[in-house]
Motif scaffolding. Structure first.
Motif, PDB file in Angstrom:
ATOM      1  N   VAL A  99       0.766   6.909  -6.740  1.00 54.60           N
ATOM      2  CA  VAL A  99      -0.410   7.754  -6.981  1.00 54.60           C
ATOM      3  C   VAL A  99      -0.038   9.235  -6.930  1.00 54.60           C
ATOM      4  O   VAL A  99      -0.472  10.015  -7.784  1.00 54.60           O
ATOM      5  N   VAL A 100       0.784   9.620  -5.950  1.00 58.92           N
ATOM      6  CA  VAL A 100       1.123  11.047  -5.824  1.00 58.92           C
ATOM      7  C   VAL A 100       2.067  11.545  -6.924  1.00 58.92           C
ATOM      8  O   VAL A 100       2.228  12.747  -7.104  1.00 58.92           O
ATOM      9  N   PRO A 122      -2.928   8.423 -16.582  1.00 60.85           N
ATOM     10  CA  PRO A 122      -3.686   7.309 -15.985  1.00 60.85           C
ATOM     11  C   PRO A 122      -3.191   5.911 -16.348  1.00 60.85           C
ATOM     12  O   PRO A 122      -2.969   5.092 -15.448  1.00 60.85           O
ATOM     13  N   LYS A 123      -3.000   5.632 -17.634  1.00 61.06           N
ATOM     14  CA  LYS A 123      -2.587   4.281 -18.029  1.00 61.06           C
ATOM     15  C   LYS A 123      -1.228   3.918 -17.419  1.00 61.06           C
ATOM     16  O   LYS A 123      -1.019   2.803 -16.960  1.00 61.06           O
ATOM     17  N   GLU A 124      -0.339   4.897 -17.417  1.00 59.77           N
ATOM     18  CA  GLU A 124       0.998   4.680 -16.870  1.00 59.77           C
ATOM     19  C   GLU A 124       0.930   4.394 -15.362  1.00 59.77           C
ATOM     20  O   GLU A 124       1.616   3.509 -14.850  1.00 59.77           O
ATOM     21  N   THR A 125       0.097   5.174 -14.679  1.00 64.38           N
ATOM     22  CA  THR A 125      -0.090   4.969 -13.236  1.00 64.38           C
ATOM     23  C   THR A 125      -0.586   3.559 -12.963  1.00 64.38           C
ATOM     24  O   THR A 125      -0.082   2.858 -12.082  1.00 64.38           O
ATOM     25  N   GLU A 151       0.825  -1.213   0.000  1.00 66.90           N
ATOM     26  CA  GLU A 151       0.000   0.000   0.000  1.00 66.90           C
ATOM     27  C   GLU A 151       0.856   1.259   0.000  1.00 66.90           C
ATOM     28  O   GLU A 151       0.557   2.226  -0.705  1.00 66.90           O
ATOM     29  N   ALA A 152       1.917   1.218   0.799  1.00 69.41           N
ATOM     30  CA  ALA A 152       2.813   2.394   0.878  1.00 69.41           C
ATOM     31  C   ALA A 152       3.443   2.669  -0.491  1.00 69.41           C
ATOM     32  O   ALA A 152       3.501   3.823  -0.936  1.00 69.41           O
TER      33      ALA A 152
END
Lengths: 195, 195
Positions: free
Chosen positions: B76-77, B82-85, B69-70
């Motif tokens: 995310v930040v 979007p696709k790359e994320t 999660e970390a």
């Protein structure tokens, strides 16, 4: 007259007892003692067929593979339309029935057990990757596969999809039931095939 | 003066020792005795933090979840396209590095171990299905998802694809290496998104 024993039948009987023990007690319960008890035979009789526990577990896994292959060959000779054949075969590789759920449990327990051991059965050689590669090549050769798709990548994707679904169905059979498995696999095959 | 001990740090130290023992000896080697030895502490000290072996294993699994999660929050930040994320996050859920491979080993051993036991950690609640559902909904809401795709089915497919790839990468890391994982995941996300 000497007693006639069908050795293959007896080995199969022992292998099936092995599965029942694994399903009920997990791999750690699959001792030769427990298996002999479940099969209703003596330890000596069991050892006649399988001299070590590893031999026995490898045989049980080979039997899973054989049974799945037999079911798949049955489907192939039905000679259904290609997409229908493929979805039907894929449904034999995921836990959609009691039989395939038991096979998945044994397969999973076996992999977990053999991770840190030298076993005579290589879980990477279960034949599923080969079979899926064959399906995708077939779709490509018959021009059913959508233009521009990479045969190799589509094989890897379908292989991962099938084993991921199998894992999820084993862990959460209420959510990933037969209908859900069929829906996802049908939708995937549709998505890589021409209309 | 009383000795000051950072309890969280100590628990984490113990959990990490637990992983190392699992990786080297499998789940059957993850006894409190072996773990205490690996962590370089007494059995009594270990029991101060974890009164049963189950407590300890549940904690080690929770830590896997927290670490993933970390790393994901970090991605995310970064605020990439979007696709790359999405591909970058998915790559944190499959064994593409030594760290994620170790997490997969622990996750797999834990699932196998807890199949026939009542454990305090439900492997179905690892948060991955929820996270993937969130991704697909995001693609849908931002109109990046191809028209006509079913959000629910695409979530199930991607979830199965990720866990299937994770399993295959664990079993056959030479074939399913980082590059292969990236190729399959990128191709899949491209296939469900508009140009």
């Amino acid at each position: 007259m000497p007693k006639l024993v069908d050795h293959d039948k007896r080995k199969k009987h022992i292998a099936e007892a092995t599965w029942r023990v694994i399903l009920e007690q997990g791999m750690e319960g699959a001792t030769v003692r427990n298996i002999a008890k479940e099969a209703g035979i003596s330890l000596g009789a069991l050892r006649y067929y399988f001299s070590t526990q590893d031999d026995l577990l490898v045989y049980a896994m080979e039997l899973v593979k054989e049974q799945a292959e037999a079911r798949i060959n049955q489907i192939v000779v039905e000679d259904l339309p290609p997409k229908e054949t493929i979805v039907k075969i894929l449904m034999e590789l995921v836990p959609a029935t009691e039989e395939t759920m038991a096979e998945m449990e044994v397969w999973f327990a076996f992999i977990a057990y053999s991770r840190h051991k030298e076993a005579g059965f290589d879980a990477r050689q279960d034949g599923i990757l080969h079979g899926i590669s064959h399906m995708i090549h077939y779709l490509y050769k018959t021009k059913l596969l959508k233009e521009g798709l990479d045969v190799d990548l589509e094989t890897e994707k379908l292989y991962a999809l099938v084993d991921g679904l199998a894992l999820h169905a084993m862990l959460d059979p209420n959510r990933i039931n037969r209908q859900r498995l069929l829906g996802v696999l049908t939708s995937h095959i549709d998505s890589i095939c021409k209309e």
